[in-house]
Design a protein around this motif. Structure first.
Motif, PDB file in Angstrom:
ATOM      1  N   GLY A 169       4.529   7.072  21.000  1.00  0.00           N
ATOM      2  CA  GLY A 169       4.476   7.096  22.385  1.00  0.00           C
ATOM      3  C   GLY A 169       5.297   6.377  23.408  1.00  0.00           C
ATOM      4  O   GLY A 169       6.342   5.457  24.100  1.00  0.00           O
ATOM      5  N   ASP A 170       7.132   7.383  23.285  1.00  0.00           N
ATOM      6  CA  ASP A 170       7.849   7.021  23.846  1.00  0.00           C
ATOM      7  C   ASP A 170       8.152   8.226  24.729  1.00  0.00           C
ATOM      8  O   ASP A 170       8.818   9.410  24.938  1.00  0.00           O
ATOM      9  N   PRO A 171       7.595   8.366  26.104  1.00  0.00           N
ATOM     10  CA  PRO A 171       7.523   9.310  27.228  1.00  0.00           C
ATOM     11  C   PRO A 171       8.947   9.702  27.635  1.00  0.00           C
ATOM     12  O   PRO A 171       9.288  11.001  28.130  1.00  0.00           O
ATOM     13  N   GLU A 172      10.091   8.532  27.693  1.00  0.00           N
ATOM     14  CA  GLU A 172      11.207   9.318  28.198  1.00  0.00           C
ATOM     15  C   GLU A 172      12.210  10.096  27.194  1.00  0.00           C
ATOM     16  O   GLU A 172      12.780  10.748  27.130  1.00  0.00           O
ATOM     17  N   ASN A 173      11.858   9.268  26.239  1.00  0.00           N
ATOM     18  CA  ASN A 173      13.012   9.592  24.948  1.00  0.00           C
ATOM     19  C   ASN A 173      11.849  10.972  24.723  1.00  0.00           C
ATOM     20  O   ASN A 173      12.759  12.150  24.552  1.00  0.00           O
ATOM     21  N   ALA A 174      11.160  11.197  24.831  1.00  0.00           N
ATOM     22  CA  ALA A 174      10.281  12.388  24.480  1.00  0.00           C
ATOM     23  C   ALA A 174      10.071  13.532  25.647  1.00  0.00           C
ATOM     24  O   ALA A 174      11.057  14.374  25.106  1.00  0.00           O
ATOM     25  N   ALA A 175      10.695  13.264  26.624  1.00  0.00           N
ATOM     26  CA  ALA A 175      10.636  14.142  27.734  1.00  0.00           C
ATOM     27  C   ALA A 175      12.418  14.235  28.035  1.00  0.00           C
ATOM     28  O   ALA A 175      12.801  15.884  27.886  1.00  0.00           O
ATOM     29  N   SER A 176      13.070  13.545  27.703  1.00  0.00           N
ATOM     30  CA  SER A 176      14.959  13.979  27.134  1.00  0.00           C
ATOM     31  C   SER A 176      14.795  14.947  26.317  1.00  0.00           C
ATOM     32  O   SER A 176      15.274  15.615  26.002  1.00  0.00           O
ATOM     33  N   VAL A 177      14.069  14.528  25.089  1.00  0.00           N
ATOM     34  CA  VAL A 177      14.287  15.579  23.694  1.00  0.00           C
ATOM     35  C   VAL A 177      13.630  16.912  24.157  1.00  0.00           C
ATOM     36  O   VAL A 177      14.104  18.296  24.183  1.00  0.00           O
ATOM     37  N   VAL A 178      12.525  17.262  24.623  1.00  0.00           N
ATOM     38  CA  VAL A 178      11.621  18.390  25.438  1.00  0.00           C
ATOM     39  C   VAL A 178      13.074  19.017  26.614  1.00  0.00           C
ATOM     40  O   VAL A 178      12.894  20.661  26.381  1.00  0.00           O
ATOM     41  N   GLU A 179      13.711  18.894  27.324  1.00  0.00           N
ATOM     42  CA  GLU A 179      14.532  19.176  28.105  1.00  0.00           C
ATOM     43  C   GLU A 179      16.180  19.976  27.367  1.00  0.00           C
ATOM     44  O   GLU A 179      15.554  21.276  27.490  1.00  0.00           O
ATOM     45  N   SER A 180      16.308  19.366  26.539  1.00  0.00           N
ATOM     46  CA  SER A 180      17.395  19.324  25.757  1.00  0.00           C
ATOM     47  C   SER A 180      17.129  20.150  25.183  1.00  0.00           C
ATOM     48  O   SER A 180      17.832  21.380  24.000  1.00  0.00           O
ATOM     49  N   ARG A 181      15.929  19.917  24.247  1.00  0.00           N
ATOM     50  CA  ARG A 181      15.596  21.519  23.272  1.00  0.00           C
ATOM     51  C   ARG A 181      15.090  22.361  24.144  1.00  0.00           C
ATOM     52  O   ARG A 181      15.584  23.784  23.299  1.00  0.00           O
ATOM     53  N   TYR A 182      14.230  22.681  25.121  1.00  0.00           N
ATOM     54  CA  TYR A 182      13.815  24.222  25.452  1.00  0.00           C
ATOM     55  C   TYR A 182      14.671  24.489  27.362  1.00  0.00           C
ATOM     56  O   TYR A 182      13.689  24.991  27.547  1.00  0.00           O
ATOM     57  N   GLY A 183      14.853  23.284  27.944  1.00  0.00           N
ATOM     58  CA  GLY A 183      15.020  23.336  29.357  1.00  0.00           C
ATOM     59  C   GLY A 183      15.330  24.367  29.840  1.00  0.00           C
ATOM     60  O   GLY A 183      16.128  24.978  30.976  1.00  0.00           O
ATOM     61  N   SER A 184      17.601  25.157  28.692  1.00  0.00           N
ATOM     62  CA  SER A 184      18.329  25.705  28.648  1.00  0.00           C
ATOM     63  C   SER A 184      17.479  27.527  28.254  1.00  0.00           C
ATOM     64  O   SER A 184      18.045  28.087  28.291  1.00  0.00           O
ATOM     65  N   LEU A 185      16.481  27.787  27.911  1.00  0.00           N
ATOM     66  CA  LEU A 185      15.801  29.208  27.884  1.00  0.00           C
ATOM     67  C   LEU A 185      14.994  29.907  28.663  1.00  0.00           C
ATOM     68  O   LEU A 185      15.338  29.349  29.619  1.00  0.00           O
ATOM     69  N   PRO A 186      15.375  30.749  28.091  1.00  0.00           N
ATOM     70  CA  PRO A 186      15.656  31.900  29.720  1.00  0.00           C
ATOM     71  C   PRO A 186      13.681  31.534  30.000  1.00  0.00           C
ATOM     72  O   PRO A 186      13.246  31.474  28.639  1.00  0.00           O
ATOM     73  N   PRO A 187      13.037  31.888  30.845  1.00  0.00           N
ATOM     74  CA  PRO A 187      11.396  32.359  31.471  1.00  0.00           C
ATOM     75  C   PRO A 187      10.845  32.511  30.634  1.00  0.00           C
ATOM     76  O   PRO A 187       9.918  32.053  29.838  1.00  0.00           O
ATOM     77  N   SER A 188      11.485  33.832  30.116  1.00  0.00           N
ATOM     78  CA  SER A 188      10.205  34.615  28.704  1.00  0.00           C
ATOM     79  C   SER A 188      10.021  34.126  27.892  1.00  0.00           C
ATOM     80  O   SER A 188       9.523  35.260  26.930  1.00  0.00           O
ATOM     81  N   ASP A 189      11.051  33.562  27.615  1.00  0.00           N
ATOM     82  CA  ASP A 189      10.928  33.171  25.790  1.00  0.00           C
ATOM     83  C   ASP A 189       9.284  31.718  26.004  1.00  0.00           C
ATOM     84  O   ASP A 189       9.397  30.438  26.373  1.00  0.00           O
ATOM     85  N   PRO A 190       8.616  32.529  24.431  1.00  0.00           N
ATOM     86  CA  PRO A 190       7.479  31.987  24.461  1.00  0.00           C
ATOM     87  C   PRO A 190       7.657  29.942  23.697  1.00  0.00           C
ATOM     88  O   PRO A 190       7.005  29.416  23.684  1.00  0.00           O
ATOM     89  N   ARG A 191       8.840  29.516  23.492  1.00  0.00           N
ATOM     90  CA  ARG A 191       9.123  28.099  23.386  1.00  0.00           C
ATOM     91  C   ARG A 191       8.400  27.245  24.639  1.00  0.00           C
ATOM     92  O   ARG A 191       8.370  26.277  24.032  1.00  0.00           O
ATOM     93  N   HIS A 192       8.302  28.262  25.940  1.00  0.00           N
ATOM     94  CA  HIS A 192       7.929  27.376  26.842  1.00  0.00           C
ATOM     95  C   HIS A 192       6.319  26.914  26.624  1.00  0.00           C
ATOM     96  O   HIS A 192       6.531  25.474  27.143  1.00  0.00           O
ATOM     97  N   LEU A 193       6.143  27.339  25.919  1.00  0.00           N
ATOM     98  CA  LEU A 193       4.319  26.744  25.381  1.00  0.00           C
ATOM     99  C   LEU A 193       4.422  25.311  25.039  1.00  0.00           C
ATOM    100  O   LEU A 193       3.942  24.848  25.227  1.00  0.00           O
TER     101      LEU A 193
END
Length: 195
Positions: free
Chosen positions: A112-136
Motif C-alpha cells: 500500500g505504498d502508492p508513491e513507491n509503487a508509481a516510482s518503480v512502475v515508471e523506472s522499470r517500464y517508462g522507457s520501454l518502446p510503445p509496442s512492448d507487451p510489458r506495458h500491460l
C-alpha cells in the motif's frame, strides 16, 4: 486422487530426492509446493532457505522463496529477494526476470505504498518502446494505484503500436480502465472492437 498413505509415500520420495540430489532443484521445488499445498508454508520456506544455503544464486529457488514470503506477508524479505534476482540483469533468463519484476511490483503494491509503487512502475517500464507487451503490467499497476487516465494512455499507445493480432488484451484492459473512470460510452466502443 492419492490416498493418505500414497501421499505420504510421495512426500517421502520427494524429500529423499531433494536430499540426495543437491544440485537438482526440481525435487526441492516440488517438495516446497507439496508442503505449501498441505498448509505448511513455513516448512516450505525453511526447505527453500536451506537449499539456498547450498546454492545461494539459484534463481528458481530465490523466486519460489520470494513468492512464499510475499504470500506470508513478509513483503520486505520478498522485495530483497526480487531485487537480488533483478540485480543479475541480462544473465537472468527473460521469463525469470519478468516473474521477478512482477513479484517486486506486486509486493510493493501489496504494502500500500502508492508513491513507491508509481516510482518503480515508471523506472522499470517508462522507457520501454510503445509496442512492448510489458506495458500491460505497467497499465495494470497504474489501474491498481487508481491512476486511470495514465493507464488508459499507456494502453492506447500500446494498442496503436501493436500489430492487430496483439491488440485484444490491451483493448480489454483499456475498456476496464474506461469503465473504472466512468467513461461508459468509450468503454462500449472499445469492447465492440474486441468482437
Amino acid at each position: 486422487v492419492l490416498g493418505a498413505q500414497a501421499q505420504n509415500e510421495y512426500a517421502a520420495a520427494l524429500a529423499s530426492a531433494a536430499a540426495s540430489a543437491p544440485r537438482d532443484r526440481a525435487p526441492t521445488l516440488a517438495r516446497a509446493r507439496e508442503l505449501s499445498r498441505a498448509g505448511r508454508p513455513s516448512s516450505a520456506r525453511a526447505l527453500l532457505a536451506a537449499r539456498l544455503d547450498q546454492d545461494p544464486d539459484d534463481a528458481e529457488l530465490l523466486l519460489a522463496l520470494a513468492g512464499l514470503e510475499r504470500a506470508a506477508g513478509e513483503q520486505a524479505a520478498a522485495r530483497r529477494r526480487y531485487n537480488q534476482l533483478l540485480a543479475v540483469g541480462k544473465r537472468l533468463p527473460r521469463q525469470l526476470c519478468e516473474r521477478a519484476e512482477l513479484g517486486l511490483l506486486s509486493s510493493i503494491l501489496d504494502e500500500g505504498d502508492p508513491e513507491n509503487a508509481a516510482s518503480v512502475v515508471e523506472s522499470r517500464y517508462g522507457s520501454l518502446p510503445p509496442s512492448d507487451p510489458r506495458h500491460l503490467r505497467r497499465a495494470s499497476a497504474l489501474l491498481r494505484l487508481g491512476r486511470l487516465d495514465e493507464a488508459e494512455g499507456v494502453l492506447q499507445r500500446l494498442i496503436e503500436a501493436s500489430p492487430p493480432s496483439r491488440r485484444q488484451v490491451p483493448r480489454a484492459l483499456r475498456a476496464r480502465a474506461l469503465l473504472s473512470a466512468g467513461k461508459r460510452e468509450e468503454a462500449r466502443r472499445e469492447f465492440a472492437l474486441l468482437v
